[in-house]
Design an enzyme around this catalytic site. Structure first.
Site, short mmCIF file in Angstrom:
data_model
loop_
_atom_site.label_atom_id
_atom_site.label_comp_id
_atom_site.label_asym_id
_atom_site.label_seq_id
_atom_site.Cartn_x
_atom_site.Cartn_y
_atom_site.Cartn_z
N LYS A 113 11.09 11.12 56.29
CA LYS A 113 9.98 11.95 56.79
C LYS A 113 9.01 12.26 55.65
O LYS A 113 7.79 12.19 55.81
CB LYS A 113 10.52 13.26 57.40
CG LYS A 113 11.33 13.06 58.67
CD LYS A 113 10.49 12.48 59.80
CE LYS A 113 11.28 12.22 61.05
NZ LYS A 113 10.59 11.37 62.04
N TYR A 131 17.53 10.73 55.88
CA TYR A 131 16.64 10.96 57.02
C TYR A 131 15.43 11.80 56.59
O TYR A 131 14.28 11.44 56.85
CB TYR A 131 17.41 11.68 58.15
CG TYR A 131 16.51 12.27 59.21
CD1 TYR A 131 15.82 11.46 60.11
CD2 TYR A 131 16.33 13.66 59.30
CE1 TYR A 131 14.98 12.02 61.07
CE2 TYR A 131 15.49 14.22 60.26
CZ TYR A 131 14.83 13.39 61.14
OH TYR A 131 13.99 13.93 62.09
N SER A 158 9.26 16.82 60.50
CA SER A 158 10.38 17.71 60.84
C SER A 158 10.46 18.86 59.86
O SER A 158 10.08 18.73 58.68
CB SER A 158 11.66 16.88 60.76
OG SER A 158 12.78 17.71 60.68
#
Ligand code: NAD
Ligand code: UFG
Length: 348
Positions: free
Chosen positions: A157, A153, A129
């Protein structure tokens, strides 16, 4: 024989669109998903949209952290490559429940990579992302821009990207592509599949869509004092079908020899403000979106957009759609499915 691709999280928003593009290009597809944030209806609809090729799709309700179940699947099917979408993605929730995110996203990926290694399946495309660029010092973000985690989050990643690089260093037979998505929006032009977030949407376009169909009264605009043309945040919105096609391009790249572990941005290279996006949606839908101007959302960057030259050069991929088509297709999906895949009672 057509290549067989395992798609984790294939019932979700980006996954379902990618599965359809794969089927239309004659790949065989096996989807695994625990349906935590999706519904099997999306898989059924993809099958229907793919017509004849729909028979090349199968679905298993399975949690990636269930190693024995994954092992069983790999024993029954030889996969040529894996596209790994499965993960939790709500930034705010990840701040409240970091362990849930570390467990699901990181342990899920470890479980998957272990089974792949056991079975000699060493080709992977992973959903990373633009969040890995945090609040970028310079835009556009290139693949070499500094990486930083601004939420649990985002940390998942970054950790998974590092795990992939380490795995390739340990065994150079692996070929891994890390795709850094910018802001996926829109839906398949049929209006038959699209994004269907559970609960109150965190992201701009799902919220706008719910205002347009009368499920919410107004959009809150987070921040009007940024150093941008109109003071609102700027992002790089990309049509989900373009994004899906980026995965096909990545799969082809995996067929080249010794690509190693590489990162690519998938965006359009263009920045659009919140107000510009709302205006484009109003034009596409003919609906007025009432706005409530508010302060900045904690953790939000001012301006984020992608440099897409590396993807264009090496993946031979370029986005085809602009914000007009993104809004047209988002509205087509929303107006045909105001409650997504569910019924009004299941959606709040
Ligand atoms: P989504 O929630 O619609 O799809 C993810 C799917 O994974 C869901 O169907 C969910 O049920 C499934 N899943 C989650 N954990 C699982 C597990 N442990 N085992 C099996 N299935 C599991 O989200 P999406 O928007 O389609 O995103 C797909 C991927 O792309 C995610 O990894 C996300 O982090 C990443 N991504 C999304 C965006 C975005 O804005 N949508 C941006 C950048 C990156
Ligand atoms: N925004 C509003 N009101 C809302 C929702 C969003 O004004 O109700 C604004 C935000 O402040 C931001 C822009 O709209 O300026 C886009 O916000 P999104 O939440 O749609 O997208 P983000 O860029 O903040 O984050 C999303 C995903 C992340 C991912 C990132 C890059 O949520 O997980 O895109 O892919 F990392």
């Amino acid at each position: 024989m057509a290549p067989t691709i395992l798609v984790t999280g294939g019932a979700g928003y980006i996954g379902s669109h990618t599965v359809l593009q794969l089927l239309l290009r004659d790949f065989r597809v096996v989807v695994v998903d625990n349906l935590y944030n999706s519904s099997e209806t999306s898989v059924q609809r993809v099958k229907e949209l793919a017509t004849q090729s729909g028979r090349n799709l199968s679905f298993h309700k399975l949690d990636l952290r269930d190693g024995p179940a994954l092992e069983k699947l790999f024993l029954s099917t030889r996969f040529d490559a894996v596209i790994h979408f499965a993960g939790l993605k709500a930034v705010g929730e990840s701040v409240q429940k970091p362990l849930l995110y570390f467990d699901n996203n990181i342990n899920g990926t470890i479980s998957l990579l272990k089974v792949m290694a056991n079975h000699g399946c060493k080709k992977l495309v992973f959903s990373s992302s633009a969040t890995v660029y945090g609040w970028p010092e310079k835009v556009p973000c290139t693949e070499e821009s500094p990486l930083v985690a601004t939420s649990p989050y985002g940390r998942t990643k970054l950790v998974i990207e590092e795990m992939c690089r380490d795995q390739y260093c340990a065994d150079p037979e692996w070929k891994i592509i890390l795709l850094r998505y910018f802001n996926p929006v829109g839906a398949h032009p049929s209006g038959y599949i699209g994004e269907d977030p559970h609960g109150i949407p965190n992201n701009l376009m799902p919220f706008v869509q719910q205002v347009a169909v009368g499920r919410r009264s107004a959009l809150t605009v987070y921040g009007t004092d940024y150093s941008t043309n109109d003071g609102t945040g700027v992002r790089d919105y990309i049509h989900v079908v373009d994004l899906a096609d980026g995965h096909i391009a990545a799969l082809h790249k995996l067929d080249e020899s010794s690509i190693g572990c590489r990162e690519y941005n998938l965006g359009t290279g263009k920045g659009t403000s919140v107000l510009e996006m709302v205006k484009a949606f109003e034009k596409a839908s003919g609906k007025k979106i009432p706005l409530v101007m508010s302060g900045r959302r904690p953790g939000d960057a001012e301006m984020v957009y992608a440099a897409i030259e590396k993807a264009a050069r090496e993946l031979k991929w370029k986005p085809k759609y602009g914000i007009e088509e993104m809004c047209r297709d988002q509205w087509n999906w929303a107006s045909k499915n105001p409650y997504g895949y569910g019924s009004p009672r299941n959606n709040h």
